[in-house]
Structure formats: C-alpha cells, structure tokens
Design an enzyme around this catalytic site. Sequence first.
Site, PDB file in Angstrom:
ATOM      1  N   ASP A  52       9.761  -2.373  -7.147  1.00 41.64           N
ATOM      2  CA  ASP A  52       9.332  -0.977  -7.128  1.00 41.64           C
ATOM      3  C   ASP A  52      10.042  -0.260  -5.976  1.00 41.64           C
ATOM      4  O   ASP A  52      10.699  -0.896  -5.157  1.00 41.64           O
ATOM      5  CB  ASP A  52       7.809  -0.861  -6.970  1.00 41.64           C
ATOM      6  CG  ASP A  52       7.290  -1.695  -5.810  1.00 41.64           C
ATOM      7  OD1 ASP A  52       7.982  -1.792  -4.775  1.00 41.64           O
ATOM      8  OD2 ASP A  52       6.194  -2.259  -5.918  1.00 41.64           O
ATOM      9  N   ASP A  54       9.548   2.416  -2.784  1.00 37.51           N
ATOM     10  CA  ASP A  54       8.600   3.110  -1.927  1.00 37.51           C
ATOM     11  C   ASP A  54       9.338   4.161  -1.121  1.00 37.51           C
ATOM     12  O   ASP A  54      10.444   3.932  -0.657  1.00 37.51           O
ATOM     13  CB  ASP A  54       7.930   2.111  -0.980  1.00 37.51           C
ATOM     14  CG  ASP A  54       7.280   0.971  -1.734  1.00 37.51           C
ATOM     15  OD1 ASP A  54       6.349   1.241  -2.510  1.00 37.51           O
ATOM     16  OD2 ASP A  54       7.733  -0.179  -1.587  1.00 37.51           O
ATOM     17  N   ASP A 133       5.649  -4.344   8.699  1.00 35.26           N
ATOM     18  CA  ASP A 133       5.339  -5.752   8.977  1.00 35.26           C
ATOM     19  C   ASP A 133       6.542  -6.547   9.481  1.00 35.26           C
ATOM     20  O   ASP A 133       6.579  -6.987  10.621  1.00 35.26           O
ATOM     21  CB  ASP A 133       4.655  -6.430   7.770  1.00 35.26           C
ATOM     22  CG  ASP A 133       5.319  -6.154   6.430  1.00 35.26           C
ATOM     23  OD1 ASP A 133       6.386  -5.515   6.406  1.00 35.26           O
ATOM     24  OD2 ASP A 133       4.775  -6.592   5.398  1.00 35.26           O
TER      25      ASP A 133
HETATM   26  P1  ATP Z   1       7.729  -5.938  -2.906  1.00 36.79           P
HETATM   27  O1  ATP Z   1       7.537  -4.543  -3.435  1.00 36.79           O
HETATM   28  O2  ATP Z   1       8.960  -6.619  -3.348  1.00 36.79           O
HETATM   29  O3  ATP Z   1       6.516  -6.775  -3.050  1.00 36.79           O
HETATM   30  P2  ATP Z   1       7.778  -4.592  -0.363  1.00 36.79           P
HETATM   31  O4  ATP Z   1       8.342  -5.018   0.965  1.00 36.79           O
HETATM   32  O5  ATP Z   1       8.323  -3.346  -0.960  1.00 36.79           O
HETATM   33  O6  ATP Z   1       7.928  -5.840  -1.324  1.00 36.79           O
HETATM   34  P3  ATP Z   1       5.240  -3.333  -0.580  1.00 36.79           P
HETATM   35  O7  ATP Z   1       3.895  -3.990  -0.620  1.00 36.79           O
HETATM   36  O8  ATP Z   1       5.742  -2.609  -1.765  1.00 36.79           O
HETATM   37  O9  ATP Z   1       6.238  -4.498  -0.168  1.00 36.79           O
HETATM   38  O10 ATP Z   1       5.243  -2.383   0.692  1.00 36.79           O
HETATM   39  C1  ATP Z   1       6.289  -1.482   0.985  1.00 36.79           C
HETATM   40  C2  ATP Z   1       6.588  -1.476   2.472  1.00 36.79           C
HETATM   41  O11 ATP Z   1       5.429  -1.074   3.207  1.00 36.79           O
HETATM   42  C3  ATP Z   1       6.944  -2.847   3.058  1.00 36.79           C
HETATM   43  O12 ATP Z   1       8.296  -3.133   2.910  1.00 36.79           O
HETATM   44  C4  ATP Z   1       6.557  -2.679   4.495  1.00 36.79           C
HETATM   45  O13 ATP Z   1       7.523  -1.957   5.217  1.00 36.79           O
HETATM   46  C5  ATP Z   1       5.314  -1.816   4.402  1.00 36.79           C
HETATM   47  N1  ATP Z   1       4.088  -2.635   4.334  1.00 36.79           N
HETATM   48  C6  ATP Z   1       3.435  -3.055   3.212  1.00 36.79           C
HETATM   49  N2  ATP Z   1       2.346  -3.766   3.514  1.00 36.79           N
HETATM   50  C7  ATP Z   1       2.285  -3.820   4.854  1.00 36.79           C
HETATM   51  C8  ATP Z   1       1.366  -4.399   5.786  1.00 36.79           C
HETATM   52  N3  ATP Z   1       0.310  -5.102   5.376  1.00 36.79           N
HETATM   53  N4  ATP Z   1       1.621  -4.202   7.098  1.00 36.79           N
HETATM   54  C9  ATP Z   1       2.677  -3.490   7.529  1.00 36.79           C
HETATM   55  N5  ATP Z   1       3.571  -2.937   6.712  1.00 36.79           N
HETATM   56  C10 ATP Z   1       3.389  -3.090   5.390  1.00 36.79           C
HETATM   57 MG    MG Z   2       7.664  -2.413  -2.713  1.00 31.36          MG
END
Ligand code: ATP
Ligand code: MG
Length: 427
Positions: A52, A54, A133
């Site tokens: 996805d 963001d 994170d």
């Molecule tokens: P994927 O979508 O592949 O699961 P992602 O890194 O994009 O991985 P998301 O859950 O979509 O993960 O979150 C988007 C972004 O928001 C992350 O890359 C991170 O920068 C931030 N983020 C998400 N969850 C947390 C958290 N629990 N603590 C701190 N930052 C977070």
């Molecule tokens: Mg994501």
Amino acid sequence: MQIIPRKEHDISRDDISENAVKVLYRLKKAGYEAYLVGGGVRDLLLGMHPKDFDVATNASPEQVNKLFRNSRLIGRRFRLVHVVYGRDVIEVATLRGHHDNAEGKQQSKTSDSGMLLRDNVYGTIDEDAVRRDFTINALYYDIKDFSVRSYEGGIQDLKRKNIRLIGDPETRYREDPVRMLRAVRFAAKLNFKIASNTAAPIKELAPLMSNIPAARLFDEVIKLFLAGYAQNTFKLLEEYKLFEQLFPHTQQCLNENDFYRRMINNALVNSDERIAQGKTLTPAFLYAVFLWPCVLETQKTLEAQGMPAAAAYHQATSQVLSNQQAHTSVPRRFTEVIRHIWDSQRRLERRVKKHLESILTHPKFRAAYDFLLLREQTGEELAGAGKWWTQYQKDNAHLIEQAKSQARERRKPRSSDRRPRRRGPAQ
Ligand code: ATP
Ligand code: MG
C-alpha cells in the site's frame, strides 16, 4: 538527514499507484508539503511491489478531509485521513511532532508502562522522522522535486539489510509493543537482519504485548502470516518469544509434541506457495491450524475426566476458541469457518454415504478438505480419506458446479434487502 536527488534513485511516478500520485499532487497544489513515506518508498527502493502507499503531509487531518470529498477522518489514538478510491484506500497522516511542549502534553498520553495511548501532536518532517519505528521506514519521497529524504541512516540500513529502531529500543518498544512484531515481520519479509541493539530487548519485553487490544493483535497476525513469508515469520516469532504471546496454548503444545510443529510448518509452506501463485487464503484456515493442537489436547484432558469422545471434542473446540479471544480476538465471520473446518473432520474421515453430497456442496468444503489433506500430509493415519475425497470431487464435479451457481443466485441482491453501505475499509 540525507537528500537523494531524483537522478540518483530509480523511483519513478509510474511505480506509484495512480491514486497515491493524485493525492500527493492535490496536496502540493493546495500549498502543502506532501510525501510518500514508509513501506511504499522502502519497497520501491528495493525493487519490490509495495502493498500500500502511505502519504505524509503538513496539512492537518481536518484540512486534508476538506480537500478530498472522498475522504474520512479515522482513529483516535492516532488520527488519520483515509482517501477512498473504491477499494483502494490511501492513508494520509499529518507529520507528527515532539511531545514535550505544553500543547504536546495535552495531545499525547502515555500509560504507566510507557505505552503511547495517544499521539496527535503535529510537527515538521524532521520531527516526524524520529517518531517513525525503523530507520528503513523513515524514508520520504518528496513530490515537490522527486527526491528521497533519508533520516537516521535509513538508506544505509536498507543497503546493509538492517532492521534498526530509531532511538532507544526499550523506550520505543514500551511506547508501542507492536513494534516488536513489526521488527520480525520486516525481517522475514525483506530477509533482513534485526540489528543487535534492536533485537536485544525483545525477549524480555515480549510480555508487554498483553497490553495491546486483542483486536489490534488479530490484525497484526493477519499481516504476519498472510503476506507470503509465513514460514520465516513463524521461526522468528518463536525465536523471540513472541509467538507464545499471540498463541500461548499453542506454544505449550508445540513444546510437548513435535507433530504439531510439523503440521504448522507444512501449513505455512503451503500458504506461502498459495500467495506466491496469487491465490487467496482465509485467516480462518490459519487459525484452524494454529489452534488444532489445543483442541486435541483439551479433548484428551476432558476424556481423561470421563467425558465421551464426541462431547469432549465439541466442548474442546468451543473452549479453545473462547480462550483465544483474550489474546487475538477473532471476528465472528471467521470463528464460524474455523468451527466448520473442525466439525467436518470426523465426517470427512467417516465418509457416510447419506451425508456425502451435503458435505461436498457446503460453501466451506474446500477449507475443510484442505485441512484433512494437511493432517494426512503431516503423517496422521486417516485410512486414505484425503485421496478418497480427491477422487470423489472429480467424479462429482457437476454437483460442485451446481452448488456454486445456486450460491451465486442466492447472493444476487434484491432491491428489498439493499443495506446501507458499510463504513470502514473493505475486508
Ligand atoms: P507494509 O505496508 O509493507 O506493512 P509499512 O512500513 O508501510 O509496511 P504501515 O503499517 O503501512 O507499514 O505504516 C506506514 C509507516 O508508518 C511505516 O513505514 C512507519 O514509518 C510508520 N509506522 C507504522 N506503524 C508504526 C508504529 N507502530 N510506530 C512508529 N511508526 C509506525
Ligand atoms: Mg504501508
């Protein structure tokens, strides 16, 4: 902070979903900063297809909401905007800031164990980056000049295949214990190593997981096991003592009987293969597998107390499902399927002539049959039941076709039962 100009990286707008690009440009046109952030940038830099996209911006959630008619404000702990294009949802977050000023104290809240209960302090991109994170998630693609900004050495960690938390690991895990699961998830998905200081506190802090709402943990379980890297993920979860936080009873059974571990492993290998082939998987199947050891062990205990086998089995299934709700709460539409899978096993084994047709034409037959095959594959002696059902399906393909078309007929909406549109992302 390091800026990587457009000509030095190979993310192009064509790699980004059309809707995410639309959101970025609309924000920019309205005078706001707009970045693609997190997994989208990370995965594109690695040449992978992001799950996805963001977006981060300096516009407040209300301003974003006003700018997009097709958007809605969501979340309390962490307020966000979802911009909705049919099934595609672009998540837009406002850049987060520090908590230590007076206004910050009002907009953020921490529990006794250090967990962030609320985080709605807004700030600049520099402040936002250190609240993310992992370093590999603190990467921002700027729509203004197509450059990538890397904070805290994110780009170097990406090259070195390193999962490293930003800041003091213990504090960051206490703020949000789900970050422990995320560390493992990214390590398994990207085939990266968890940096030693990021890995060190996990085993000890794993019990903090019990402070996370069970509904959020269910969502995390889905992300952990249905992304195509389940086998690796499971290994790491066990190693870091996180699996026992999600499925305590299962972990106990695994430690006592290797058959269960083999069965779970076979299921995860099959699941990863299915995902690689572009097929779907129901979380119910996964849960039926994870909780199967508990069902059999509970049944044994009840039988030892004098309960007849069938009654013991029935009670065991109910008890196991209800106990699991405290750890990862499984939505009802899935518990019904889990039950069906379990309840069908005896009938599939027995092959009673009178019931064959109704078993075969049940909408969840396939999941129950796959479960039977998995048990056989792991070495349970089922007197050839799996093979028998495979043949029976071939011989009765017309019955399956008939049942499917009847089901399609039943699903066709009639004007009288048109329900209002459900809010929330499509599942
Ligand atoms: P994927 O979508 O592949 O699961 P992602 O890194 O994009 O991985 P998301 O859950 O979509 O993960 O979150 C988007 C972004 O928001 C992350 O890359 C991170 O920068 C931030 N983020 C998400 N969850 C947390 C958290 N629990 N603590 C701190 N930052 C977070
Ligand atoms: Mg994501």
